[in-house]
Design a protein around this motif. Structure first.
Motif, short mmCIF file in Angstrom:
data_model
loop_
_atom_site.label_atom_id
_atom_site.label_comp_id
_atom_site.label_asym_id
_atom_site.label_seq_id
_atom_site.Cartn_x
_atom_site.Cartn_y
_atom_site.Cartn_z
N ARG A 226 48.53 52.85 25.29
CA ARG A 226 48.62 51.92 24.17
C ARG A 226 49.92 51.12 24.36
N TRP A 227 49.77 49.83 24.50
CA TRP A 227 50.91 48.98 24.85
C TRP A 227 51.41 48.21 23.63
N SER A 228 52.71 48.14 23.49
CA SER A 228 53.25 47.22 22.49
C SER A 228 53.27 45.80 23.06
N ARG A 229 53.61 45.69 24.35
CA ARG A 229 53.57 44.39 25.03
C ARG A 229 53.10 44.63 26.46
N LEU A 230 52.20 43.79 26.92
CA LEU A 230 51.62 43.98 28.25
C LEU A 230 51.48 42.63 28.93
N LEU A 231 52.07 42.50 30.12
CA LEU A 231 51.95 41.28 30.91
C LEU A 231 51.04 41.55 32.09
N LEU A 232 50.02 40.72 32.25
CA LEU A 232 49.08 40.79 33.36
C LEU A 232 49.22 39.50 34.15
N GLN A 233 49.54 39.62 35.44
CA GLN A 233 49.84 38.42 36.24
C GLN A 233 49.12 38.46 37.58
N GLY A 234 48.42 37.39 37.86
CA GLY A 234 47.72 37.27 39.13
C GLY A 234 47.05 35.91 39.21
N HIS A 235 46.44 35.65 40.33
CA HIS A 235 45.68 34.41 40.46
C HIS A 235 44.39 34.52 39.63
N GLY A 236 43.89 33.39 39.19
CA GLY A 236 42.66 33.44 38.41
C GLY A 236 42.32 32.09 37.81
N LYS A 237 41.32 32.11 36.95
CA LYS A 237 40.89 30.93 36.21
C LYS A 237 40.75 31.35 34.75
N ASP A 238 40.03 30.54 33.99
CA ASP A 238 39.93 30.86 32.56
C ASP A 238 39.02 32.06 32.28
N ASP A 239 38.28 32.52 33.31
CA ASP A 239 37.36 33.63 33.08
C ASP A 239 37.84 34.96 33.65
N SER A 240 38.87 34.95 34.50
CA SER A 240 39.27 36.18 35.17
C SER A 240 40.69 36.07 35.68
N LEU A 241 41.29 37.23 35.88
CA LEU A 241 42.65 37.32 36.40
C LEU A 241 42.67 38.44 37.43
N ASN A 242 43.09 38.15 38.64
CA ASN A 242 43.01 39.11 39.74
C ASN A 242 44.27 39.96 39.85
N LEU A 243 44.07 41.26 39.91
CA LEU A 243 45.14 42.22 40.17
C LEU A 243 44.76 42.98 41.43
N ALA A 244 45.06 42.38 42.59
CA ALA A 244 44.64 42.93 43.89
C ALA A 244 43.12 43.05 43.89
N ASP A 245 42.57 44.26 44.13
CA ASP A 245 41.11 44.42 44.15
C ASP A 245 40.52 44.50 42.74
N TYR A 246 41.37 44.65 41.75
CA TYR A 246 40.92 44.76 40.36
C TYR A 246 40.87 43.38 39.72
#
Length: 642
Positions: A226-246
């Motif tokens: 359970r996160w109070s603040r979470l940053l997700l960063q990767g290449h992507g578009k408006d439908d998806s965000l890539n985290l390596a193979d995930y």
């Protein structure tokens, strides 16, 4: 893309009994529930109208363990509801306490902030901060509606812009309800998952970078906390965000498809499919986080600037999920290491994620890229100064000179200095990058650069000792052929001989040339050649000499960088049979005022041919060659018998 299981455990009734939210099915009950809640906020639960959507009901249950008590958030200074007729009365009533004063929707425009708050105030610690809330369905938050406000707010440190939206009225009702809920006190974890950065460290923050993602179970790590603040960063578009193979997935299978709008690959298959491994999809709506930062390009575009059907939008899926604050990018950007450091510093100070990213990317983008959806913290910390990313001027100067020396035809491939210059050029090219500017200690970069420059300066100067007509000595002619005189730079000066002279600058026409500065005398011709910003030389010596004379020659350096400089003196090629200048080369100390001086000895042999000669002083500092010339005359020695 496929949906994953929601992370909700326990009996549904038990979950909702502990939740600060209550579910409402129809709009009439919703309006009554909102009235009851607003009249007794301390004891009532926040009503959530789902319009029968099971995905929202599931998100309400999932959020039960994320939020604690419900109470009214601090109201914004002003608020605007765009197209309120598209919302049920209960939602409009729930929005009403979120701003002190509400404006008509048609007042949205670039000049609104100045009209409300006057001229932009200077940034100051005690400056009053105003907030403007814009609420409306996603389809109504278009570029023309919101973009002018964003640009205007970016120029005003005294204004914060907040947006509330949703794919439909039920989504907006759920997002609005979350603004009344406060993050549970035991939800403290902060996370950063980046697939495009490495080398980050910060105590108290769960960090998984590009290297760590190669072996980590990213899905379990994100969904298991359970996160109070979470940053997700990767290449992507408006439908998806890539985290390596995930892949962080924006699909919400519970909402209808817009058939006239393009969808991602999964929109056209009856079987679960994706452009990335299906078993490594992470459904964004399942992520339990009070704030989600979607740091990829176009992760939260305006409704009329999106690529894909809203059914697949990351930002809308986050709003349908548990987050009460969603930070997303409305466009492409160049956020990287510098912005991540700014964000890590900001969250430690409880600052705004959007402000941290936008303040840092100003040096690489023409406009703000990140938008804050949600009300944000009532007492938002200051946005830290972003890391310095401007390279030192000496680094840029060295880069330009290296490019000119190496990219064109000035230096032959046989020149022994090419390999050393190429090695330094590669290092400087890397050190200029924003990544290097943030990671490397500027003092260490400067020390390393100065050491490299001093070694090459000495090597260039030694080429003059071995061959005064070397390729560096011919650089001024080479550059002149690829330059044009700047008429505005011309100025009348006095030559050391006392006669009028003209100082001028030639502007390079190509990156294979450098700007050069010269002084041409009506009698002595070219008496000075150098690079703008480089040192200048003055030769003081007797002009009329006799055969066999030995005379001092004083050379003064001005406008040099404090430190050391290589300084030499030689005579014209046709006079070297008779005349010598010693020593060949000297290392001269330059004081804080940029001035240094030294002395050479000019020796004329007894059989020196009587005629006019000239001597040339040269200096090399930071790869800049500077030349000064001084004429002298050799007269026959008078016959002692006369």
């Amino acid at each position: 893309m496929v949906q994953s299981d929601l992370h909700v455990s326990g009996d549904a009734s038990e979950i909702m009994s502990a939740s600060p939210f209550s579910l409402v099915e129809d709009t009439s009950s919703y309006a009554a529930a909102v009235d009851a809640f607003l009249s007794d906020t301390a004891r009532a639960k926040v009503p959530v109208w789902t319009d029968g959507r099971p995905d929202l009901a599931a998100s309400v249950a999932c959020a039960a363990g994320l939020y604690g008590e419900a109470r009214r958030p601090a109201a914004c200074s002003y608020g605007i509801v765009v197209r309120p007729e598209a919302m049920p009365a209960g939602l409009v009533a729930l929005l009403e306490p979120l701003a002190d004063k509400w404006l008509a929707g048609e007042e949205v425009g670039a000049g609104l902030l100045d009209a409300l708050f006057g001229e932009a105030a200077e940034a100051a610690d005690d400056a009053e901060v105003h907030t403007l809330l814009v609420a409306g369905l996603y389809e109504h938050l278009t570029v023309d509606t919101v973009w002018p406000l964003m640009r205007a707010a970016e120029l005003r440190p005294d204004v914060r812009l907040r947006l509330l939206t949703g794919r439909d009225a039920a989504s907006l009702a759920w997002f609005t309800a979350k603004q009344y809920a406060h993050t549970a006190p035991d939800v403290r974890d902060i996370g950063m998952f980046t697939a495009v950065d490495r080398g980050l460290t910060r105590s108290g923050i769960h960090l998984l970078d590009e290297e760590g993602m190669k072996t980590a179970d990213v899905r379990s790590e994100i969904l298991g906390t359970r996160w109070s603040r979470l940053l997700l960063q990767g290449h992507g578009k408006d439908d998806s965000l890539n985290l390596a193979d995930y892949t962080i997935c924006g699909l919400n299978s519970a909402v209808p498809r817009k058939e006239n709008v393009i969808g991602p690959i999964c929109a056209y298959s009856d079987e679960p499919t994706c452009y990335k491994p299906v078993d490594k999809l992470i459904q964004l709506r399942d992520v339990r986080a009070a704030e989600v930062v979607l740091s990829s390009c176009n992760s939260g575009p305006f409704a009329d600037a999106a690529v894909y059907d809203p059914k697949y939008q990351l930002m809308l899926n986050a709003i349908d999920g548990t987050a009460k604050d969603v930070v997303a990018a409305i466009t492409g950007h160049e956020a990287g290491h510098a912005e991540n450091l700014s964000w890590l510093e900001s969250v430690r100070e409880r600052g705004s994620s959007a402000a941290a990213f936008n303040s840092s990317i100003r040096t690489v983008g023409p406009s703000p890229a990140y938008v804050h959806f949600g009300m944000g913290a009532a007492e938002e910390g200051d946005t830290p100064e972003p890391p310095a990313v401007a390279p030192a001027q000496l680094l840029l100067t060295a880069s330009a000179r290296l490019t000119a020396y190496l990219a064109g035809g000035l230096l032959s491939y046989r020149n022994p200095l090419r390999s050393g210059l190429e090695s330094l050029a590669a290092r400087v090219d890397h050190q200029i990058t924003r990544q290097s500017q943030v990671v490397r200690d500027p003092a260490e970069t400067a020390r390393s650069l100065l050491f490299d420059l001093e070694q090459l300066d000495l090597a260039i100067a030694e080429q003059f000792v071995n061959d005064p007509e070397n390729e560096f000595g011919g650089s001024f002619g080479y550059f002149a052929e690829r330059s044009t005189v700047d008429p505005s730079s011309s100025a009348t000066v006095r030559c050391p001989c006392g006669r009028p002279a003209e100082r001028f600058i030639r502007r390079a026409l190509a990156p294979t040339a450098l700007d050069t500065e010269g002084v041409i005398c009506t009698r002595c011709s070219d008496v000075a050649l150098g690079l703008p910003g480089g040192p200048s030389l003055l030769i003081e010596a007797e002009e009329d000499l006799l055969q066999g004379d030995v005379r001092p020659v004083r050379v003064t350096v001005r406008d040099a960088r404090p430190g050391t400089i290589q300084l030499g003196l030689f005579v014209a090629k046709y006079g070297r049979e008779y005349c010598t200048a010693t020593p060949d080369l000297q290392k001269v100390h330059i004081g804080p005022d940029g001035v240094g001086e030294t002395e050479f000895t000019l020796t004329l042999s007894p059989y020196t041919a009587p005629m006019a000669y000239y001597m040339t002083a040269y200096a090399v500092q930071d790869l800049a060659v500077t030349i000064a010339r001084r004429p002298y005359n050799a007269f026959p020695t008078p016959d002692s018998s006369e």
